[in-house]
Design a protein around this motif. Structure first.
Motif, PDB file in Angstrom:
ATOM      1  N   ARG A  21      45.100  42.146  43.938  1.00  0.00           N
ATOM      2  CA  ARG A  21      43.757  42.516  43.461  1.00  0.00           C
ATOM      3  C   ARG A  21      42.772  42.611  44.620  1.00  0.00           C
ATOM      4  O   ARG A  21      41.880  43.464  44.601  1.00  0.00           O
ATOM      5  CB  ARG A  21      43.313  41.528  42.385  1.00  0.00           C
ATOM      6  CG  ARG A  21      44.047  41.790  41.060  1.00  0.00           C
ATOM      7  CD  ARG A  21      43.794  40.715  40.010  1.00  0.00           C
ATOM      8  NE  ARG A  21      44.368  41.105  38.723  1.00  0.00           N
ATOM      9  CZ  ARG A  21      45.637  40.961  38.372  1.00  0.00           C
ATOM     10  NH1 ARG A  21      46.498  40.420  39.237  1.00  0.00           N
ATOM     11  NH2 ARG A  21      46.077  41.361  37.192  1.00  0.00           N
ATOM     12  N   LEU A  57      38.532  45.688  36.394  1.00  0.00           N
ATOM     13  CA  LEU A  57      39.947  45.357  36.505  1.00  0.00           C
ATOM     14  C   LEU A  57      40.591  45.345  35.128  1.00  0.00           C
ATOM     15  O   LEU A  57      40.028  44.804  34.175  1.00  0.00           O
ATOM     16  CB  LEU A  57      40.131  43.992  37.162  1.00  0.00           C
ATOM     17  CG  LEU A  57      39.751  43.874  38.639  1.00  0.00           C
ATOM     18  CD1 LEU A  57      39.786  42.417  39.076  1.00  0.00           C
ATOM     19  CD2 LEU A  57      40.690  44.701  39.509  1.00  0.00           C
ATOM     20  N   ASP A 104      40.892  38.451  34.381  1.00  0.00           N
ATOM     21  CA  ASP A 104      40.824  39.733  35.076  1.00  0.00           C
ATOM     22  C   ASP A 104      41.722  40.788  34.435  1.00  0.00           C
ATOM     23  O   ASP A 104      41.943  41.846  35.006  1.00  0.00           O
ATOM     24  CB  ASP A 104      41.132  39.582  36.570  1.00  0.00           C
ATOM     25  CG  ASP A 104      42.505  38.995  36.860  1.00  0.00           C
ATOM     26  OD1 ASP A 104      43.381  39.027  35.977  1.00  0.00           O
ATOM     27  OD2 ASP A 104      42.707  38.486  37.987  1.00  0.00           O
TER      28      ASP A 104
END
Length: 329
Positions: free
Chosen positions: A69, A83, A170
């Motif tokens: 990420r 995300l 996320d």
């Protein structure tokens, strides 16, 4: 270049990844799309490019939840980077706008996230679990902002942040680039989003939960997979917050009764027959027992040999550490 970005890690995303890409193409906010593919064999990278994505390809062994990420955010150009996971489908064309609006809720909002809604074919047990958890984050259905007071940032133990104050996912989120440049993801094997939230809160930033920014995201695990997934989840809670699931019969029975009680309340409104109600309640009870078994194992993962942790973990992780018990240095 658009002012906003969407970033997704993928490996063999299949039909659900195609649904994610289609939903993103319908968003009302213009955005760039960045995808990191870690060894797909099903054409996921090609499909992403066909939808206009810029694709970064890495070897499978280079993947980590936090590190990948960070790679995606570094490659993106937006002031805010949303995300998703490869199977979290935006619930409507206004999904990205709802997340972006969350940054205006208060000063210094660095993280905005939304709920999961169960897929149409999700089991009743999974649907109850998701609905109960995300409703608890905002019982009245309005956006909620969480932050730490200045004297809490260095003194408040991580164990005090389990639950609504510290939760963040996320799989359905948006991050302010300026905040991420100061406080990036840690390169941890699991629960990287929980660790990021604690680091951001301790750095003085706020996070916002926006119930309207939902994604369709649930899993149809077998009992074995569900136990292993819960092992990973509760191992993460142990690592991040120092939390151990209570093993007392009273606590376990309370958890079971809570799930069954919610199922009983919902079934009459669905017009279920007596036989269907019995089957549903039995399935909810079985699901809860499996989850509790995984939770108890995960809560004691620090006492298990690495080889056993690897064998039980759904993601095959053997490591165990406490990445966020103390403020980041």
């Amino acid at each position: 270049m658009p002012d906003e970005s969407v970033a997704i890690p993928v490996r063999d995303g299949g039909a659900l990844f195609a649904d994610v890409l289609a939903a993103l193409s319908r968003q009302t906010v213009a955005h760039e799309l960045i995808v990191c593919d870690s060894g797909s064999r099903d054409g996921s990278a090609r499909l992403a490019r066909e939808h206009g994505a810029r694709v970064i390809e890495i070897a499978p062994e280079r993947f980590s939840h936090g590190g990948t990420r960070n790679l995606l955010l570094a490659a993106s150009g937006g002031a805010h980077v949303a995300l998703l996971t490869q199977d979290a489908v935006p619930g409507g064309e206004g999904w990205l706008q709802e997340l972006l609006d969350g940054f205006a809720l208060a000063d210094e909002v660095a993280l905005v996230y939304g709920p999961y809604r169960p897929r149409a074919d999700a089991s009743k047990a999974v649907a109850i679990e998701l609905d109960s958890w995300f409703r608890s984050l905002s019982p009245d259905g309005t956006p909620r902002v969480e932050r730490l007071y200045e004297d809490e940032r260095s003194a408040l133990p991580a164990s005090e942040l389990i639950g609504r104050r510290g939760f963040f996912t996320d799989a359905n989120a948006c991050i302010a680039r300026a905040a991420w440049e100061r406080v990036p993801f840690r390169e941890v094997p699991y629960a990287e989003d929980r660790v990021l939230a604690l680091d951001m809160l301790r750095a003085g930033y706020a996070k916002a939960f926006v119930p309207q920014a939902a994604v369709i995201h649930s899993h149809a695990y077998t009992p074995s997979q569900q136990l292993r997934r819960c092992f990973d989840e509760w191992r993460g809670l142990r690592e991040v917050y120092g939390w151990r699931e209570p093993a007392s019969p009273r606590h376990l029975l309370s958890r079971l009764r809570g799930s069954l009680g919610q199922a009983r309340r919902e079934l009459p409104g669905e017009g279920a027959s007596s036989a269907r109600r019995v089957r549903t309640l039995a399935a909810v009870a079985a699901h809860q027992v499996v989850c509790l078994a995984g939770a108890l194992l995960g809560s004691h993962a620090d006492r298990l040999p690495p080889s056993v942790r690897r064998r039980i973990s759904l993601e095959g992780h053997a490591r165990f550490d406490f990445p966020a018990q103390e403020p980041r240095t």
